[in-house]
Design an enzyme around this catalytic site. Structure first.
Site, short mmCIF file in Angstrom:
data_model
loop_
_atom_site.label_atom_id
_atom_site.label_comp_id
_atom_site.label_asym_id
_atom_site.label_seq_id
_atom_site.Cartn_x
_atom_site.Cartn_y
_atom_site.Cartn_z
CE LYS A 3 47.10 55.93 0.84
NZ LYS A 3 46.05 55.09 1.41
CD GLN A 25 46.28 51.82 3.19
OE1 GLN A 25 46.36 53.03 3.32
NE2 GLN A 25 46.03 51.26 2.02
CG ASP A 38 40.55 57.27 4.18
OD1 ASP A 38 40.96 57.51 3.04
OD2 ASP A 38 41.04 56.41 4.93
N1 GUN Z 1 43.07 51.06 1.03
C1 GUN Z 1 43.09 51.24 -0.30
N2 GUN Z 1 42.79 52.51 -0.62
C2 GUN Z 1 42.58 53.16 0.55
C3 GUN Z 1 42.23 54.50 0.88
O1 GUN Z 1 42.03 55.38 0.01
N3 GUN Z 1 42.09 54.77 2.21
C4 GUN Z 1 42.28 53.82 3.15
N4 GUN Z 1 42.10 54.18 4.42
N5 GUN Z 1 42.59 52.56 2.88
C5 GUN Z 1 42.75 52.24 1.59
#
Ligand code: GUN
Length: 310
Positions: free
Chosen positions: A65, A109, A132
């Site tokens: 990311k 995350q 998110d």
């Molecule tokens: N863990 C796995 N996918 C995601 C996501 O799209 N956002 C977040 N915050 N954690 C994740």
């Protein structure tokens, strides 16, 4: 009696393998104009990722990311919180980022360690910085049909369907998996009365009776249960579009000692499907592209710049 022997022309159905990397490239290209317009207004979007986990997969996702931010001109900030630290340390980190005017988007995350309730952490994120889309205010807005930010993976699935020429309107969509991050918001995204929505969605989970009957009748089947290759050919209707959200590590005789497989048995299901996403290279790249999209939207919203995102 005359007997006629009909020889039917052989029908070969060609399954489209939907290339998530290609669609994600298109989204990123669309974002450049918006990011340039923000730059003209003196704004560089800032996205903070927060990691509180020793899980190697989470670490990989977060660094992907961050790299993706750099590639499009978003300022990435990464903060690590010790896995054993008290929950309050994570909350303090989030509150610090809420107050930082250079940070427009915050992503904590998931999953978090057991001693940190995820909802407590997510509720502390400023809803305008919640890229998110998991803060209750943003969940509520999505359910009400007025989303501020669509959660990244559901939004990515919607865009993949659009790119594959599959309009969900009026179609039967079956989603397998009711997570807060994919299944539930995806059901809302595809049900909402808006472009790329208007589907009839069946949301299945571990207590669903006769799952195969529900997956077989789907025009669009989305597998998001997190169980390696649980969707076999017998669970898919002829001509369906199959979207595989799963990314599962399974032991394999490879350099790393594992390989990534989806929730769908790709080789078995492909001949039955009209279109299917691979793993890797399907939904995964889209999740990241839509995060960049939301971070750009968040910067535009907070700085009052009109960027006209597609
Ligand atoms: N863990 C796995 N996918 C995601 C996501 O799209 N956002 C977040 N915050 N954690 C994740």
């Amino acid at each position: 009696m005359v007997s006629l022997i009909w020889s039917r022309p052989a029908v070969t159905t060609v399954t489209t393998v939907i290339d998530g990397n290609e669609v994600a490239d298109g989204i990123r290209a669309d974002l450049t104009g918006a990011i340039e317009r923000l730059a003209d207004a003196g704004v560089r979007p800032g996205l903070a990722t927060v990691l509180m986990s020793p899980d190697p997969a989470s670490q990989t996702y977060v660094s992907m990311k961050q790299r993706a931010c750099e590639d499009v001109g978003i300022e990435g900030v990464h903060v690590e919180v010790d896995t054993d630290a008290p929950a309050t340390e994570l909350y303090g980190t989030v509150e610090g980022l809420n107050a930082d005017p250079d940070v427009h988007g915050i992503l904590v995350q998931l999953p978090l360690p057991e001693h940190v309730p995820a909802h407590e952490a997510l509720e502390r994120i400023d809803p305008r910085k919640d890229v998110d889309g998991l803060h209750p205010e943003n969940v509520g807005r999505l359910v009400a049909g007025r989303p501020r930010y669509k959660p990244c993976t559901p939004h990515g699935v919607q865009r993949l369907l659009g790119a594959a020429g599959v309009d969900p309107e009026g179609k039967d969509v079956t989603v397998v998996g009711r997570s807060e991050i994919v299944g539930k918001p995806l059901a809302n995204v595809l049900t909402n009365e808006s472009e790329g929505g208007n589907a009839t969605v069946t949301l299945c989970h571990s207590r669903t009776r006769d799952l195969a009957a529900k997956t077989r009748r789907a025009d669009v089947l989305v597998a998001a249960a997190g169980r390696a290759e649980m969707i076999g050919a017998d669970m898919v209707g002829e001509g369906a579009t199959v979207i595989d959200v799963g990314i599962n590590r399974v032991d394999a005789d490879t350099e790393k000692g594992y390989e990534l497989v989806g929730d769908v048995d790709f080789e078995a299901v492909k001949p039955k499907a009209d279109a299917i996403t691979p793993v890797p290279g399907g939904v995964g790249p889209m999740t990241i592209a839509m995060l960049l999209y939301n971070a750009t939207a968040a910067a535009a919203l907070q700085e009052g710049v009109d960027v006209d995102l597609p």
